[in-house]
Design a protein around this motif. Structure first.
Motif, PDB file in Angstrom:
ATOM      1  N   TYR A   1       1.451   3.019  -2.318  1.00 58.00           N
ATOM      2  CA  TYR A   1       2.198   2.411  -3.413  1.00 58.00           C
ATOM      3  C   TYR A   1       1.289   2.191  -4.624  1.00 58.00           C
ATOM      4  O   TYR A   1       1.616   2.594  -5.746  1.00 58.00           O
ATOM      5  CB  TYR A   1       2.809   1.083  -2.966  1.00 58.00           C
ATOM      6  CG  TYR A   1       3.486   0.323  -4.084  1.00 58.00           C
ATOM      7  CD1 TYR A   1       4.811   0.574  -4.415  1.00 58.00           C
ATOM      8  CD2 TYR A   1       2.788  -0.645  -4.816  1.00 58.00           C
ATOM      9  CE1 TYR A   1       5.423  -0.110  -5.462  1.00 58.00           C
ATOM     10  CE2 TYR A   1       3.388  -1.326  -5.851  1.00 58.00           C
ATOM     11  CZ  TYR A   1       4.712  -1.065  -6.170  1.00 58.00           C
ATOM     12  OH  TYR A   1       5.305  -1.730  -7.208  1.00 58.00           O
TER      13      TYR A   1
ATOM     14  N   TYR B   1      -0.304   5.494  -6.160  1.00 53.22           N
ATOM     15  CA  TYR B   1       0.627   6.208  -7.032  1.00 53.22           C
ATOM     16  C   TYR B   1       0.746   5.512  -8.387  1.00 53.22           C
ATOM     17  O   TYR B   1       0.735   6.170  -9.438  1.00 53.22           O
ATOM     18  CB  TYR B   1       2.000   6.321  -6.381  1.00 53.22           C
ATOM     19  CG  TYR B   1       3.001   7.021  -7.280  1.00 53.22           C
ATOM     20  CD1 TYR B   1       3.138   8.401  -7.253  1.00 53.22           C
ATOM     21  CD2 TYR B   1       3.780   6.295  -8.178  1.00 53.22           C
ATOM     22  CE1 TYR B   1       4.021   9.052  -8.102  1.00 53.22           C
ATOM     23  CE2 TYR B   1       4.667   6.941  -9.033  1.00 53.22           C
ATOM     24  CZ  TYR B   1       4.789   8.315  -8.983  1.00 53.22           C
ATOM     25  OH  TYR B   1       5.666   8.946  -9.832  1.00 53.22           O
TER      26      TYR B   1
ATOM     27  N   TYR C   1      -0.293   7.800 -11.408  1.00 48.22           N
ATOM     28  CA  TYR C   1       0.717   8.218 -12.379  1.00 48.22           C
ATOM     29  C   TYR C   1       0.352   7.724 -13.783  1.00 48.22           C
ATOM     30  O   TYR C   1       0.518   8.439 -14.770  1.00 48.22           O
ATOM     31  CB  TYR C   1       2.083   7.693 -11.949  1.00 48.22           C
ATOM     32  CG  TYR C   1       3.242   8.126 -12.819  1.00 48.22           C
ATOM     33  CD1 TYR C   1       3.321   9.418 -13.336  1.00 48.22           C
ATOM     34  CD2 TYR C   1       4.270   7.240 -13.122  1.00 48.22           C
ATOM     35  CE1 TYR C   1       4.387   9.816 -14.126  1.00 48.22           C
ATOM     36  CE2 TYR C   1       5.349   7.629 -13.914  1.00 48.22           C
ATOM     37  CZ  TYR C   1       5.395   8.915 -14.416  1.00 48.22           C
ATOM     38  OH  TYR C   1       6.458   9.295 -15.205  1.00 48.22           O
TER      39      TYR C   1
ATOM     40  N   ASP D   1      -1.239  15.810  -9.495  1.00 46.35           N
ATOM     41  CA  ASP D   1       0.104  15.237  -9.501  1.00 46.35           C
ATOM     42  C   ASP D   1       0.093  14.025  -8.574  1.00 46.35           C
ATOM     43  O   ASP D   1      -0.181  14.158  -7.375  1.00 46.35           O
ATOM     44  CB  ASP D   1       1.108  16.282  -9.006  1.00 46.35           C
ATOM     45  CG  ASP D   1       2.551  15.813  -9.079  1.00 46.35           C
ATOM     46  OD1 ASP D   1       2.787  14.598  -9.207  1.00 46.35           O
ATOM     47  OD2 ASP D   1       3.438  16.676  -8.991  1.00 46.35           O
TER      48      ASP D   1
ATOM     49  N   ARG E   1       2.291  12.523  -7.168  1.00 49.62           N
ATOM     50  CA  ARG E   1       3.209  12.639  -6.035  1.00 49.62           C
ATOM     51  C   ARG E   1       2.550  13.284  -4.823  1.00 49.62           C
ATOM     52  O   ARG E   1       3.064  13.169  -3.706  1.00 49.62           O
ATOM     53  CB  ARG E   1       4.447  13.443  -6.446  1.00 49.62           C
ATOM     54  CG  ARG E   1       5.312  12.761  -7.500  1.00 49.62           C
ATOM     55  CD  ARG E   1       6.411  13.666  -7.985  1.00 49.62           C
ATOM     56  NE  ARG E   1       5.878  14.887  -8.586  1.00 49.62           N
ATOM     57  CZ  ARG E   1       6.629  15.860  -9.091  1.00 49.62           C
ATOM     58  NH1 ARG E   1       7.947  15.760  -9.066  1.00 49.62           N
ATOM     59  NH2 ARG E   1       6.061  16.933  -9.637  1.00 49.62           N
ATOM     60  N   SER E   2       1.418  13.946  -5.023  1.00 56.06           N
ATOM     61  CA  SER E   2       0.729  14.595  -3.904  1.00 56.06           C
ATOM     62  C   SER E   2      -0.238  13.661  -3.187  1.00 56.06           C
ATOM     63  O   SER E   2      -0.838  14.048  -2.174  1.00 56.06           O
ATOM     64  CB  SER E   2      -0.041  15.824  -4.408  1.00 56.06           C
ATOM     65  OG  SER E   2      -1.155  15.421  -5.213  1.00 56.06           O
TER      66      SER E   2
ATOM     67  N   GLU F   1       0.153  11.202  -1.265  1.00 50.96           N
ATOM     68  CA  GLU F   1       0.487  10.793   0.101  1.00 50.96           C
ATOM     69  C   GLU F   1      -0.376  11.521   1.121  1.00 50.96           C
ATOM     70  O   GLU F   1      -0.790  10.940   2.137  1.00 50.96           O
ATOM     71  CB  GLU F   1       1.964  11.047   0.377  1.00 50.96           C
ATOM     72  CG  GLU F   1       2.414  10.574   1.755  1.00 50.96           C
ATOM     73  CD  GLU F   1       3.903  10.708   1.958  1.00 50.96           C
ATOM     74  OE1 GLU F   1       4.392  10.229   3.007  1.00 50.96           O
ATOM     75  OE2 GLU F   1       4.595  11.271   1.078  1.00 50.96           O
TER      76      GLU F   1
ATOM     77  N   GLU G   1       7.202   3.342  -1.046  1.00 51.76           N
ATOM     78  CA  GLU G   1       7.978   4.145  -1.991  1.00 51.76           C
ATOM     79  C   GLU G   1       7.399   4.002  -3.392  1.00 51.76           C
ATOM     80  O   GLU G   1       7.222   2.888  -3.890  1.00 51.76           O
ATOM     81  CB  GLU G   1       9.437   3.694  -1.992  1.00 51.76           C
ATOM     82  CG  GLU G   1      10.329   4.539  -2.889  1.00 51.76           C
ATOM     83  CD  GLU G   1      11.767   4.068  -2.872  1.00 51.76           C
ATOM     84  OE1 GLU G   1      12.551   4.578  -3.691  1.00 51.76           O
ATOM     85  OE2 GLU G   1      12.097   3.181  -2.047  1.00 51.76           O
ATOM     86  N   PRO G   2       7.091   5.121  -4.063  1.00 56.21           N
ATOM     87  CA  PRO G   2       6.483   5.046  -5.396  1.00 56.21           C
ATOM     88  C   PRO G   2       7.346   4.284  -6.390  1.00 56.21           C
ATOM     89  O   PRO G   2       8.574   4.300  -6.311  1.00 56.21           O
ATOM     90  CB  PRO G   2       6.348   6.522  -5.799  1.00 56.21           C
ATOM     91  CG  PRO G   2       6.299   7.259  -4.504  1.00 56.21           C
ATOM     92  CD  PRO G   2       7.203   6.500  -3.584  1.00 56.21           C
TER      93      PRO G   2
ATOM     94  N   GLU H   1       6.560   2.928 -10.667  1.00 58.62           N
ATOM     95  CA  GLU H   1       6.265   3.552 -11.950  1.00 58.62           C
ATOM     96  C   GLU H   1       4.805   3.296 -12.309  1.00 58.62           C
ATOM     97  O   GLU H   1       4.060   2.716 -11.527  1.00 58.62           O
ATOM     98  CB  GLU H   1       7.221   3.023 -13.021  1.00 58.62           C
ATOM     99  CG  GLU H   1       8.690   3.314 -12.719  1.00 58.62           C
ATOM    100  CD  GLU H   1       9.614   2.937 -13.856  1.00 58.62           C
ATOM    101  OE1 GLU H   1       9.285   3.257 -15.023  1.00 58.62           O
ATOM    102  OE2 GLU H   1      10.653   2.319 -13.588  1.00 58.62           O
TER     103      GLU H   1
ATOM    104  N   ARG I   1       5.177  19.402 -15.244  1.00 61.09           N
ATOM    105  CA  ARG I   1       5.024  19.480 -13.786  1.00 61.09           C
ATOM    106  C   ARG I   1       6.025  20.470 -13.200  1.00 61.09           C
ATOM    107  O   ARG I   1       5.694  21.267 -12.322  1.00 61.09           O
ATOM    108  CB  ARG I   1       5.257  18.100 -13.167  1.00 61.09           C
ATOM    109  CG  ARG I   1       4.134  17.108 -13.355  1.00 61.09           C
ATOM    110  CD  ARG I   1       2.932  17.447 -12.520  1.00 61.09           C
ATOM    111  NE  ARG I   1       1.820  16.522 -12.810  1.00 61.09           N
ATOM    112  CZ  ARG I   1       0.553  16.878 -12.795  1.00 61.09           C
ATOM    113  NH1 ARG I   1       0.205  18.128 -12.555  1.00 61.09           N
ATOM    114  NH2 ARG I   1      -0.398  16.005 -13.053  1.00 61.09           N
TER     115      ARG I   1
END
Length: 206
Positions: free
Chosen positions: A79, A82, A86, A103, A105-106, A108, A180-181, A183, A202
């Motif tokens: 959490y 990210y 980001y 990115d 999102r990668s 994890e 869960e990500p 912002e 992206r």
């Protein structure tokens, strides 16, 4: 989760502050209040956030979020990793007008990596981004995380504070199962044009 009237009021106040700074209310806030209690949460934020905001100015936003990402990955907190990764993406695009090589999102798949491999991966990304000075900063961050070194100057004292501050957030998020990500925890999160451009680049990069 925070339950009493005072806890709920505290959650609303802290969420309002985050919304003012970043344009959203992190879903972690109720977990923080539930863990620390209303008074404890207010004291913790009062003790840490002003120093954190000063560190953002002294160290720079990108370097501060890089530290947050590295510390959170080391502590197994997706959490928080990210949220900082980001932010780093958006700041890099805004300031350098090109896509950051990583990115968020990668991230994890980076949770649970051995520390040396994790450091190598982060440094590879930073070199690809033209951020060689920040690559050396990663070694300092890991040294403080491991306890292998002590702060030697004002910047490292600020970094040591980030290790403690983010470490607290990481523990709460992990124990709460918060993965869960959310912002980006930076004012750049309110820049919709940067966020939309990052998303478009992206998508085109896939």
């Amino acid at each position: 989760m925070a339950g009493g009237a005072i806890d709920r009021a505290t959650v609303r106040v802290l969420q309002a502050g985050c919304r003012w700074m970043w344009g959203f209310a992190p879903r972690m806030i109720p977990h923080i209040v539930a863990r620390m209690g209303a008074g404890g949460a207010v004291r913790w934020f009062a003790a840490n956030m002003p120093r954190y905001l000063v560190s953002m100015r002294v160290l720079g936003h990108q370097r501060t979020h890089l530290a947050g990402m590295v510390i959170s990955l080391y502590n197994g907190c997706l959490y928080c990793a990210y949220a900082h990764g980001y932010a780093l993406e958006l700041l890099y695009l805004r300031d350098r007008d090109r896509l950051f090589p990583l990115d968020a999102r990668s991230l994890e798949s980076w949770i649970g990596l051995p520390p040396r491999l994790l450091a190598d991966r982060v440094q590879d990304v930073l070199r690809a981004a033209g951020m060689q000075a920040e690559a050396m900063w990663v070694d300092t961050t890991f040294g403080l995380l491991h306890g292998d070194q002590q702060p030697v100057d004002g910047e490292e004292l600020r970094l040591a504070h980030l290790v403690r501050m983010f470490g607290t957030m990481n523990r709460i998020a992990v124990e709460a199962g918060c993965t869960e990500p959310d912002e980006a925890q930076n004012p750049v999160n309110k820049d919709l044009a940067v966020k939309e451009r990052n998303a478009a680049l992206r998508a085109a990069h896939v």
